[in-house]
Design an enzyme around this catalytic site. Sequence first.
Site, short mmCIF file in Angstrom:
data_model
loop_
_atom_site.label_atom_id
_atom_site.label_comp_id
_atom_site.label_asym_id
_atom_site.label_seq_id
_atom_site.Cartn_x
_atom_site.Cartn_y
_atom_site.Cartn_z
N ASP A 105 3.96 11.38 1.09
CA ASP A 105 3.40 10.37 1.96
C ASP A 105 1.94 10.27 1.52
O ASP A 105 1.45 11.07 0.72
CB ASP A 105 3.55 10.80 3.44
C1 GLC Z 1 1.79 5.88 5.78
C2 GLC Z 1 3.17 6.17 6.32
C3 GLC Z 1 4.26 5.94 5.32
C4 GLC Z 1 3.86 4.75 4.46
C5 GLC Z 1 2.68 5.20 3.62
C6 GLC Z 1 2.10 4.04 2.80
O1 GLC Z 1 0.88 6.82 6.24
O2 GLC Z 1 3.37 7.45 6.91
O3 GLC Z 1 5.47 5.67 6.04
O4 GLC Z 1 4.93 4.35 3.63
O5 GLC Z 1 1.64 5.78 4.38
O6 GLC Z 1 1.58 3.07 3.65
#
Ligand code: GLC
Length: 739
Positions: A271
């Site tokens: 993430d």
């Molecule tokens: C965010 C989310 C994830 C997302 C990523 C990119 O913090 O937790 O679901 O795909 O970052 O935006």
Amino acid sequence: MKPLHEKLKNPIYLFLITVLYGCILNAQSKSIDNIQQNNMETSINNIIKQLTLEEKVVMCHAQSKFSTKGVERLGIPEIWMADGPHGVRAEISWDSWAYAGWTNDSITAFPALTCLAATFNPELAGDYGFSLGEEARYRKKDVLLGPGVNIYRTPMNGRNFEYMGEDPFLASTMVVPYIQGVQKNGVAACVKHFALNNQEHWRDKINVEASDRALHEIYLPAFKAAVQEADVWAVMGAYNKFRGQYTTHHELLINKILKGDWAYDGVVISDWSSAHDTMEAANNGLDIEMGTGTDGLGTTTLNHYANYFLANPFLEKLKSGAISESVLDDKVRRVLRLRFRTNLSKNRPLGRANNVEHHEVARKVATEGIVLLKNDNNFFPIKDDKDLTIAIIGENATRSMTAGGGSSELKPKFEISPLEGIKARYKNARILHSMGYETGPSEYAKVNPPSLDQDSLKAEAIKLAKKADIVLFVGGLNKSHLQDCEGDDRQQYGLPFGQEDLIRAISKVNQNVGFILLTGNAVEMPWLDHVKGVMQAWYLGSMAGHAMADVISGDVNPSGKLPFTFPKKLEDNGAHSFGETSYPGVNLTQHYKEDILVGYRWHDTKHIDPLYAFGYGMSYTSFEIENIKSDKENYHQNDNIIVTCNVTNTGAKSGAEVVQVYIGKPKSKVDRALKELKGFQKVTLEPGHGTHLNIEVPVSSLAYYDETLSDWVVEKGNYLIHVGNASNNISKKIKINIK
Ligand code: GLC
């Protein structure tokens, strides 16, 4: 000896020839698949031989906010990713969370995944995934950062709206066709967040403690189905820790379970800023590190891409021998496999966006997902009658619900609001509108104050309600910080923004009030007796207003079923029955003390009546489920249990019903929920028509996870099959025996 053409007149010969030809074709197609697979692996091996150490390392981390580098000199393309589970997010800047301001990136916003889960329609999930995948392909994205399948453990989780509810079987059944649909476009789905990310509060610090049974029976099944049944090409790690280790580079979750037991051959993507250590990221299966050290989510804005954990620090440890190159090569193999499945795939289809078919899918998911919760004296559907005055009250009647919510937010080509949809459908009735209450614009991690005077809005709404025959109150939560939004959790179980007082005040001056709830979460309903009808209408995307009007008017008969329980009060929920240590955690550690008893499992087993039950949803017609039987009484381990029944539409409107099959084991050597969903089937019937259903449940799916054996075991003995149209509306129970 007859000549062949004579023989072929004989149906037996014809049949044999056909079967033989079919076998040859099938063998050929398998071998072609194998050749393609072998070709891919051979190509990957050949490429790896040509790469320098630096080129290998650079493919394992971001080069920008949403892309990773390829190898220019070999023509290996970059990988481009985009959120999210409900639609393709607008283009983001190269190295900040700011939007890039493009004018060619508006798309179709599909309903939130809670709505898709509420349809209990796996085929529709396939249409949803395919349409969304087409839009991602059109926007030249190689990875779509969705779906999310984290289990709904608490109604306070800000991100529940993005997920598929509280039951692992429902989430598993719905996520597989969605992923297959996306990937048919040569776009990788990225199932997230792996794993145990069941709240947003302290999401990047909280350490989750949960038993092996809860892990395997509740929190992993949807991910396992994504990998083993849908062949998902990407998995996203989560922010939280599990048993003291960050899940994004986790020995047990990634090395042992995901890449070991499940034999997952795709990539693990972090993430954004969920990677925290080079050695762990290298050795515990992280393949692509994204978002580290960036503004907003990261630990510091000082870092840049060369300082990522899997960048220079990784390179140095490879050069020093602290990490062997084979560890790197496994990552590169996976990252190249991702390319061969997407932007290096020869027969990759073209994409499409903003086309009528996608709008129709969005509308169908929305109308099939809306759940009719209350309908006293047939309050719904509402006729379009010229003598009728309908007052539409509530901010959610006009507020955009595709903006906000965090990374799943969208820039749709259009978004039909509930008010617009109702006005378009009701040509004869007189439609009045007032906001009733107003909240500030949705923004990540920030609560914006309302700009209008709440008292005057309330007074105006009450005045309007007096003049109307019917009031439709369109309220609920919204996509602002501390509501249904990523980054933190809700702070109250009841409705915010003064809605409870407002709805009481309105019902004092008008007896005909219907509540259209726009939420991704359960809410407390102390006002329930003041309204005649309640619809759970989710976040419905581009076609929201039309879909709501379809159901409110009766053009479409609602058939949605709740994918999660509505407890009467928060303390009735399992996660909120063990104090702060269970939710939200103490000293950044929390214990899932309700264990396997999540959602209806808790309510059933502890005999706590819910306000509205998992699997519940009303219709404008009525159904009879009868003649419920199992094909046998005694089964063996590798049998399938076949539950049969007849379903009849006994009402005056066509409609759809969802027959649900739950199974429990009254006497067991381990703790168990009273019953667990193991099968369901949705059926659409014309008035007076009936049909026969067969619902198959493999005996193997009755296994529990034995913590002493660290394996699944099907316990012998008596089980009870509960068949009905809601978890708390069982038509019949059947006893069976597993030998
Ligand atoms: C965010 C989310 C994830 C997302 C990523 C990119 O913090 O937790 O679901 O795909 O970052 O935006």
